[in-house]
Design an enzyme around this catalytic site. Structure first.
Site, short mmCIF file in Angstrom:
data_model
loop_
_atom_site.label_atom_id
_atom_site.label_comp_id
_atom_site.label_asym_id
_atom_site.label_seq_id
_atom_site.Cartn_x
_atom_site.Cartn_y
_atom_site.Cartn_z
N LYS A 144 -9.70 57.22 -32.97
CA LYS A 144 -9.74 58.39 -31.57
C LYS A 144 -8.12 58.26 -32.10
O LYS A 144 -8.03 58.15 -30.98
CB LYS A 144 -10.53 57.74 -30.10
CG LYS A 144 -10.37 59.12 -29.84
CD LYS A 144 -11.24 59.24 -28.01
CE LYS A 144 -10.84 60.62 -27.63
NZ LYS A 144 -11.31 60.51 -26.20
N ILE A 153 -33.02 47.91 -13.25
CA ILE A 153 -31.98 49.12 -12.49
C ILE A 153 -31.19 49.84 -14.05
O ILE A 153 -30.86 50.34 -14.21
CB ILE A 153 -30.78 49.22 -11.57
CG1 ILE A 153 -31.85 49.00 -10.32
CG2 ILE A 153 -29.89 50.90 -11.32
CD1 ILE A 153 -30.65 48.32 -8.85
N LEU A 172 -17.83 53.76 -11.22
CA LEU A 172 -18.59 55.18 -10.93
C LEU A 172 -18.82 54.62 -9.50
O LEU A 172 -19.12 55.91 -8.44
CB LEU A 172 -20.19 54.86 -11.84
CG LEU A 172 -19.90 54.99 -12.89
CD1 LEU A 172 -20.90 55.63 -13.89
CD2 LEU A 172 -19.08 56.58 -12.90
N VAL A 198 -26.04 52.56 -16.84
CA VAL A 198 -25.47 54.60 -16.85
C VAL A 198 -25.85 54.52 -18.41
O VAL A 198 -26.68 55.24 -18.53
CB VAL A 198 -24.40 54.66 -16.38
CG1 VAL A 198 -23.21 54.27 -17.41
CG2 VAL A 198 -24.68 56.38 -16.61
N GLY A 258 -23.32 44.76 -14.45
CA GLY A 258 -22.89 43.83 -15.11
C GLY A 258 -23.03 45.67 -15.96
O GLY A 258 -23.35 45.39 -17.40
N THR A 318 -12.15 59.24 -19.42
CA THR A 318 -10.66 59.46 -19.04
C THR A 318 -11.56 57.70 -17.52
O THR A 318 -10.47 56.85 -17.24
CB THR A 318 -10.12 60.30 -17.58
OG1 THR A 318 -11.25 61.11 -16.81
CG2 THR A 318 -9.26 60.45 -17.84
N ALA A 338 -16.51 56.67 -25.36
CA ALA A 338 -15.04 57.48 -25.84
C ALA A 338 -13.47 56.81 -24.71
O ALA A 338 -13.88 57.28 -23.29
CB ALA A 338 -15.26 59.29 -26.14
N VAL A 363 -24.42 55.33 -20.57
CA VAL A 363 -23.03 56.15 -21.49
C VAL A 363 -21.82 56.00 -21.06
O VAL A 363 -21.10 54.64 -20.75
CB VAL A 363 -23.03 57.56 -20.44
CG1 VAL A 363 -24.19 58.71 -21.38
CG2 VAL A 363 -23.04 58.47 -19.31
N PRO A 417 -3.70 65.75 -28.66
CA PRO A 417 -2.99 64.73 -29.29
C PRO A 417 -3.22 63.67 -28.49
O PRO A 417 -2.45 64.01 -27.81
CB PRO A 417 -2.39 65.24 -30.47
CG PRO A 417 -2.03 65.77 -29.93
CD PRO A 417 -2.64 66.24 -29.30
P1 FAD Z 1 -23.47 50.91 -14.03
O1 FAD Z 1 -23.25 51.48 -15.78
O2 FAD Z 1 -23.88 52.18 -13.58
O3 FAD Z 1 -23.62 49.95 -14.34
C1 FAD Z 1 -24.05 49.62 -12.69
C2 FAD Z 1 -24.38 48.79 -12.31
O4 FAD Z 1 -24.61 47.88 -11.36
C3 FAD Z 1 -25.43 48.03 -13.04
O5 FAD Z 1 -25.27 46.48 -13.80
C4 FAD Z 1 -26.70 47.38 -12.55
O6 FAD Z 1 -27.85 46.87 -13.16
C5 FAD Z 1 -26.42 47.33 -11.41
N1 FAD Z 1 -26.44 47.48 -9.95
C6 FAD Z 1 -26.72 48.49 -8.86
N2 FAD Z 1 -27.70 48.67 -8.19
C7 FAD Z 1 -27.85 47.32 -8.06
C8 FAD Z 1 -28.48 46.35 -7.14
N3 FAD Z 1 -29.11 46.97 -6.09
N4 FAD Z 1 -28.71 44.68 -7.46
C9 FAD Z 1 -27.68 44.21 -8.63
N5 FAD Z 1 -27.20 45.14 -9.81
C10 FAD Z 1 -27.51 45.92 -9.13
N6 FAD Z 1 -16.46 56.70 -19.56
C11 FAD Z 1 -15.91 57.43 -20.33
O7 FAD Z 1 -14.62 56.85 -20.01
N7 FAD Z 1 -15.33 58.23 -21.35
C12 FAD Z 1 -16.56 58.68 -21.63
O8 FAD Z 1 -16.90 59.68 -22.83
C13 FAD Z 1 -17.94 58.76 -20.58
N8 FAD Z 1 -18.83 59.54 -20.77
C14 FAD Z 1 -19.63 59.60 -19.64
C15 FAD Z 1 -20.39 61.06 -19.83
C16 FAD Z 1 -21.19 60.39 -18.95
C17 FAD Z 1 -22.53 61.98 -18.30
C18 FAD Z 1 -21.04 59.78 -17.28
C19 FAD Z 1 -22.46 60.27 -16.30
C20 FAD Z 1 -19.99 58.95 -17.20
C21 FAD Z 1 -19.49 59.22 -18.87
N9 FAD Z 1 -18.68 57.88 -18.22
C22 FAD Z 1 -17.70 58.26 -19.30
C23 FAD Z 1 -18.10 57.11 -17.41
C24 FAD Z 1 -18.77 56.12 -17.36
O9 FAD Z 1 -19.92 55.90 -18.22
C25 FAD Z 1 -18.81 54.86 -16.74
O10 FAD Z 1 -17.04 54.88 -16.49
C26 FAD Z 1 -18.85 52.96 -17.33
O11 FAD Z 1 -19.96 53.03 -17.89
C27 FAD Z 1 -18.85 52.32 -16.10
O12 FAD Z 1 -20.00 52.28 -14.91
P2 FAD Z 1 -20.84 51.24 -14.37
O13 FAD Z 1 -19.85 49.84 -14.47
O14 FAD Z 1 -19.57 51.91 -12.95
O15 FAD Z 1 -21.87 51.50 -14.26
#
Ligand code: FAD
Length: 504
Positions: free
Chosen positions: A79, A43, A337, A46, A13, A348, A51, A48, A97
């Protein structure tokens, strides 16, 4: 034909999970399939990812989200691009840009006319590429407006995206999705069951014993890649030989008086720092290579450069650049991710989530999970990641910096053949060739190639068909028209204030 998908389970989520849930709710419609999202408070996410690039507006439009409502709910800002500070050499900066530069002639692309101007000695000191971009001019002056619809207007060349608070965005999408029938289960998944014959994932079990069954599983579990990586063992292609940064530390600070309508990416001794201006705070981070800087030193450097009080404890993050070889295996499609990671230098990741969702919808399966569809999905996903990877490497590779071990490493590291060919082609006559579905436009490549100090030796001979005097006049007129159009635009802060008060 197989049976239709009756239950889709989204594991995770974060931004990926809730964007997927919202899009599925919108596109599959109520009653066609049950959509259930599982997330774990223990858990967390992440936290972040703030942008974006302009395509995010298409996603919001697909959901029918009002822009004012969205900006208020997410404390968002506009932006116009990304400012790259100190990347070519300390003291230098340029903007990548959104939008386009100048205006093409009938015979040649705009940038070819600009190259001719510069190479034939017809240019003046004002003839910087940036002078032909409405988005750059507006960003540098802290002004903002939406593009004009009339394609003859100088401001039709503007384009924009958003900065937003990632947690508020996920909350907003959650509410939107639940109102449209998405079911949510909270709890940590402790085991995953697979069919003994087909290998398909059949169910996930939560820590409290609850079993959640599904036909299709979308893995949005973040870096863990719980289903695609941990359960199905899909191999990970490691790109750290080309993208050496593997850590980040992030911390918010108080919002400044000015809210620049652009992201800043500031090169530093062992990587780069970001500044993302929101309405209620500024997001800061340092992306660095652990081979060249310790976590403590990175944290200290970040805190010393944020220019204000930190609003929380700095968060440390670890990652490896790369992607899963296949994003779709069996009945598991990874989005976000869990499918791969490319550092946020060009904002991106959220876009890759969005295109992953669009592609899932394009190849939406039945319970046969047809191999040709999966193959096409995987080929397109891989290609998209590879293109973005090359664009990112360009920033590190094409630099005059060699002042630290990190930058010397970047100078000496290899680069993919696909990028080497692109640079070679540009160096010759300024030509930029990209394939149809490539994310970054010619204008994006142009801004970064030139910004990183790569100037072609020649130009397109068709640009020579315009007489020099006519060309000079035409370019002067173009620059003047852009300056006059941008000067009266309102400050970005005023535009945001109008939204806050319910206008806009
Ligand atoms: P997460 O946010 O990690 O979500 C994972 C989910 O899975 C959570 O809800 C967690 O609870 C759940 N989960 C995991 N394991 C289990 C389990 N065993 N049981 C139940 N639930 C579980 N992207 C951009 O487009 N622009 C940016 O500026 C940007 N900056 C970033 C900077 C950094 C340093 C990093 C690391 C990433 C950045 N990103 C950026 C990427 C962006 O943060 C991610 O693409 C975005 O947040 C999506 O993350 P996610 O939903 O894939 O993973």
């Amino acid at each position: 034909m197989g049976d239709p998908i009756r239950t889709a389970v989204i594991v995770g989520g974060g931004t990926a999970g809730w964007m997927t849930a919202a899009a599925m709710a919108r596109l599959l419609g109520r009653g066609r399939a049950t959509i259930r999202l599982v997330e774990s408070d223990a858990i967390g996410t992440v936290g972040v990812g703030e942008a974006t690039i302009p395509a995010i507006r298409d996603f919001n439009a697909l959901l029918g989200i009002d822009e004012g409502d969205f900006l208020r709910a997410t404390q968002g800002s506009f932006k116009l691009g990304i400012e790259f500070v100190d990347w070519l050499r300390p003291g230098h900066s340029y903007l990548h840009p959104f939008g386009t530069h100048g205006r093409d002639a009938q015979t040649a692309r705009f940038h070819q006319l600009w190259l001719k101007l510069v190479q034939d000695g017809l240019a003046t000191a004002d003839d910087d590429l940036a002078a032909y971009s409405a988005s750059t001019l507006a960003a540098r002056q802290g002004r903002f407006a939406r593009p004009e619809l009339n394609s003859n207007h100088p401001l039709s060349t503007l384009n924009y995206a958003f900065h937003f608070d990632a947690a508020l965005y996920a909350r907003y999408l959650r509410q939107w999705s639940e109102q449209r029938g998405v079911l949510r289960s909270e709890g940590t998944i402790t085991s995953v069951a697979r069919d003994g014959t087909s290998g398909l994932v059949r169910s996930v079990t939560l820590v409290d014993g609850q079993v959640i069954e599904g036909d299709l599983f979308v893995d949005c579990s973040g870096f863990r890649s719980l289903l695609l990586g941990e359960t199905l063992h899909e191999p990970f292609e490691d790109w750290s030989a080309w993208l050496p940064c593997d850590r980040a530390v992030a911390v918010p600070s108080a919002a400044g008086d000015r809210i620049p309508p652009y992201t800043q990416a500031i090169a530093d001794a062992a990587g780069w720092r970001w500044r993302i201006p929101l309405q209620h705070r500024t997001g800061n981070g340092y992306v660095y290579s652990s081979a060249h800087l310790s976590d403590d030193a990175a944290r200290a450097r970040l805190l010393a450069t944020i220019g204000g009080e930190p609003q929380a404890e700095p968060r440390q993050l670890r990652f490896t650049a790369g992607r899963r070889r296949h994003a779709w295996s069996h009945n598991v499609v990874a989005i976000g991710l869990s499918s791969g990671f490319l550092e946020p230098l060009e904002s991106t990741s959220i876009h890759l989530i969005q295109t992953g969702i669009s592609r899932l919808m394009l190849f939406f399966p039945d319970q046969d999970f047809a191999m040709p569809d999966r193959d096409a999905f995987n080929r397109q996903t891989a290609r998209e990641y590879d293109d973005v990877r090359d664009f990112l490497i360009l920033h590190y590779k094409a630099t005059e910096r060699c002042d630290t071990a990190f930058w010397r490493h970047c100078r000496d590291m290899p680069m993919p053949d696909s990028l080497a060919r692109k640079i070679e082609l540009f160096r010759s006559r300024g030509r930029i060739v990209r394939h149809q579905e490539e994310l970054f436009s010619e204008d994006s490549w142009l801004a970064v190639l030139v910004g990183q100090g790569i100037m072609p030796a020649g130009h397109d001979p068709l640009a020579d068909t315009i007489p020099p005097d006519a060309l000079r006049q035409q370019m002067t007129a173009l620059r003047g028209a852009l300056q006059r159009a941008v000067a009266p635009l309102p400050p970005h802060e005023d535009v945001l204030a109008r939204y806050r008060s319910g206008g806009g």
